[in-house]
Structure formats: C-alpha cells, structure tokens
Design a protein around this motif. Structure first.
Motif, PDB file in Angstrom:
ATOM      1  N   GLU A  79       1.057  -1.547   0.077  1.00 23.55           N
ATOM      2  CA  GLU A  79       0.480  -0.042   0.260  1.00 23.55           C
ATOM      3  C   GLU A  79       0.866   1.201  -0.027  1.00 23.55           C
ATOM      4  O   GLU A  79       1.837   1.321   1.017  1.00 23.55           O
ATOM      5  N   GLY A  80       0.394   2.102  -1.075  1.00 14.07           N
ATOM      6  CA  GLY A  80       1.061   3.362  -0.614  1.00 14.07           C
ATOM      7  C   GLY A  80       0.547   4.967  -1.812  1.00 14.07           C
ATOM      8  O   GLY A  80      -1.202   4.888  -0.942  1.00 14.07           O
ATOM      9  N   SER A  81       0.703   5.920  -1.570  1.00 14.27           N
ATOM     10  CA  SER A  81       0.367   6.732  -2.027  1.00 14.27           C
ATOM     11  C   SER A  81       0.867   7.303  -3.631  1.00 14.27           C
ATOM     12  O   SER A  81       2.276   6.921  -4.060  1.00 14.27           O
ATOM     13  N   ILE A  82       0.541   7.977  -4.100  1.00 10.61           N
ATOM     14  CA  ILE A  82       1.078   8.539  -5.584  1.00 10.61           C
ATOM     15  C   ILE A  82       1.706   9.997  -5.350  1.00 10.61           C
ATOM     16  O   ILE A  82       0.905  11.084  -4.386  1.00 10.61           O
ATOM     17  N   SER A  83       3.074  10.525  -5.774  1.00  3.79           N
ATOM     18  CA  SER A  83       3.653  11.467  -5.109  1.00  3.79           C
ATOM     19  C   SER A  83       3.274  12.908  -6.130  1.00  3.79           C
ATOM     20  O   SER A  83       2.378  12.137  -7.372  1.00  3.79           O
ATOM     21  N   ARG A  84       3.612  13.313  -5.836  1.00  5.94           N
ATOM     22  CA  ARG A  84       3.410  14.762  -6.873  1.00  5.94           C
ATOM     23  C   ARG A  84       3.933  14.884  -7.871  1.00  5.94           C
ATOM     24  O   ARG A  84       3.626  16.055  -8.795  1.00  5.94           O
ATOM     25  N   GLU A  85       5.057  14.234  -8.517  1.00  4.93           N
ATOM     26  CA  GLU A  85       5.756  14.544  -8.900  1.00  4.93           C
ATOM     27  C   GLU A  85       6.929  13.100  -9.480  1.00  4.93           C
ATOM     28  O   GLU A  85       7.362  12.665  -8.244  1.00  4.93           O
ATOM     29  N   ILE A  86       7.690  13.179 -10.270  1.00  4.86           N
ATOM     30  CA  ILE A  86       8.554  12.495 -10.787  1.00  4.86           C
ATOM     31  C   ILE A  86       9.953  12.576  -9.459  1.00  4.86           C
ATOM     32  O   ILE A  86      10.754  13.582 -10.160  1.00  4.86           O
ATOM     33  N   ARG A  87      10.280  11.033  -8.433  1.00  2.00           N
ATOM     34  CA  ARG A  87      11.508  11.436  -7.929  1.00  2.00           C
ATOM     35  C   ARG A  87      12.254  10.202  -8.298  1.00  2.00           C
ATOM     36  O   ARG A  87      11.803   9.479  -7.622  1.00  2.00           O
ATOM     37  N   GLY A  88      13.914  10.438  -8.073  1.00  2.00           N
ATOM     38  CA  GLY A  88      14.435   8.836  -8.298  1.00  2.00           C
ATOM     39  C   GLY A  88      14.607   8.099  -9.439  1.00  2.00           C
ATOM     40  O   GLY A  88      13.821   8.085  -9.681  1.00  2.00           O
ATOM     41  N   THR A  89      15.478   7.849  -9.378  1.00  2.00           N
ATOM     42  CA  THR A  89      15.753   6.898 -10.620  1.00  2.00           C
ATOM     43  C   THR A  89      16.657   5.629 -10.955  1.00  2.00           C
ATOM     44  O   THR A  89      16.537   5.101 -11.174  1.00  2.00           O
ATOM     45  N   GLN A  90      15.582   5.152  -9.359  1.00  2.00           N
ATOM     46  CA  GLN A  90      16.080   3.815  -9.156  1.00  2.00           C
ATOM     47  C   GLN A  90      14.602   2.857  -9.294  1.00  2.00           C
ATOM     48  O   GLN A  90      13.552   3.388  -9.183  1.00  2.00           O
ATOM     49  N   GLY A  91      15.306   1.184  -9.550  1.00  2.00           N
ATOM     50  CA  GLY A  91      14.366   0.566  -9.720  1.00  2.00           C
ATOM     51  C   GLY A  91      13.758   0.934 -11.577  1.00  2.00           C
ATOM     52  O   GLY A  91      14.296   0.504 -11.996  1.00  2.00           O
ATOM     53  N   PHE A  92      12.116   0.654 -11.326  1.00  5.44           N
ATOM     54  CA  PHE A  92      11.961   0.285 -12.925  1.00  5.44           C
ATOM     55  C   PHE A  92       9.784   0.599 -12.999  1.00  5.44           C
ATOM     56  O   PHE A  92       9.238   0.965 -11.919  1.00  5.44           O
ATOM     57  N   GLY A  93      10.084   1.084 -14.160  1.00  2.80           N
ATOM     58  CA  GLY A  93       8.385   1.216 -13.916  1.00  2.80           C
ATOM     59  C   GLY A  93       8.431   2.341 -13.762  1.00  2.80           C
ATOM     60  O   GLY A  93       8.497   4.004 -13.257  1.00  2.80           O
TER      61      GLY A  93
END
Length: 196
Positions: free
Chosen positions: A133-147
């Motif tokens: 569970e979580g929430s959607i940020s208001r901007e794109i943040r970070g470059t790790q992970g994918f998708g």
C-alpha cells in the motif's frame, strides 16, 4: 533444481533472482513464444503466462503479472500498467498519470503482484498475491527501480521506490512479498526440495 522465469523483462527477473532459495537455479526463458495477456485480472494473466510458457519449455516456470492500482482512478492503470500508452517511455506514462491526478487530493494506491508457479511435468499449479500500500507522489522522484517506482511512495516512507532503492524494495515490494510467499509454499508442499 532449475526453474524458468516466464518474462522478457530483465528488471523483473533480477528482482525475482534475489528472492529464490539458494538451491534453486533461476533461468530466463528463451523461447519464440509470445503469450498474449488476455485476462481481466492479475491472477488470470499470471496463470495464462505460467501455463503457456510451461507447456512450451516442458519445465517448471514462474510467471507474474503486476501493476499499479490507483484508487481515485478506479484502480487504473491496473492490469494495463505495462500496456498503458504502449510505445511511450515510463517517464511519459508517469507524467500522464500525474496529469490525470492533478486535481485530486486523494492519492492512495497499491502495487499488486500475482506470482504463479506451474510444473507441466506433474501439472502442479499455484498462485499467490502480494501487495504494498502507498500513495502517488506529486512529481517523478528518483531514478532507481523501474516502471512506476518513481511516483509510488510506500506507506511508512516519505520517499518513492525510485528514491529508496533495491535494499528497501527487496524487503517490502509487492513482487518480493508474492515470490517469498510462493517459494515458502512450494517448499512446504514438497514441490521444491533441496537435493541431498
């Protein structure tokens, strides 16, 4: 024991490899087969992939279907997560989702993963679900992970998966939870055994 991963997504395979028991050898499936995901749910798509690829290689396979479900958008993009805006980059997809959500204060969401194991030799099939569970940020943040990782903030954290990195994601992600549960069950029922 060798298990094939029914995926052409190398990021996904890398994440699953971190979760397998030490006595299991995981191998990326090499086949010309391209299975169409025609299911309406994560579990349907996961099972379709596991069975079709398993029959093709005649070896045990694991498959998963996963995606981001945003409450205020009625669960969108859901099973369409990978196919949303096909051909566009994930940055473009995330920008589009943030645009759709610009007028909403309600930002709850979850990542869902259904992991399926299929052994065509004994016709054994099992699926388990994991979610975070979580929430959607208001901007794109970070470059790790994918998708969609750079717009998803898991509950209990202030950073996105794109900022938190692999160590945290391996512990709490939807894929981590699903596959840990799957391998535990496979050992418990005797489908996976450490060779003596």
């Amino acid at each position: 024991m060798k298990i094939f991963v029914a995926s052409k997504n190398e990021h996904k395979v890398h994440e699953i490899k971190l979760l397998v028991p030490k006595f299991v050898e995981l191998e990326l499936i090499k086949t010309e087969l391209d299975v169409e995901e025609t299911g309406e749910t994560f579990i349907e798509n996961s099972i379709i992939k596991a069975i079709e690829y398993g029959k093709d290689v005649v070896q045990p396979v694991v498959a998963d279907d996963s995606g981001l479900c945003i409450d205020v958008l009625g669960g969108f993009p859901g099973v369409m997560s990978a196919r949303y805006m096909e051909g566009a980059s994930y940055t473009e997809k995330m920008e589009s989702i943030l645009q759709l959500m610009k007028n909403y204060e309600e930002r709850t969401a979850r990542f869902v993963c259904v992991a399926t194991y299929f052994n065509p030799i004994n016709n054994f099939l099992i699926s388990v679900e994991g979610y975070v569970e979580g929430s959607i940020s208001r901007e794109i943040r970070g470059t790790q992970g994918f998708g969609y990782d750079p717009i998803f903030i898991p509950n209990g954290y202030e950073m996105t998966f794109g900022e938190l990195g692999e160590a945290v994601k391996d512990k709490i992600s939807h894929r981590s939870r699903a596959f840990k549960k799957l391998f535990e069950l496979l050992i418990k029922v005797g489908e996976l055994k450490e060779e003596s």
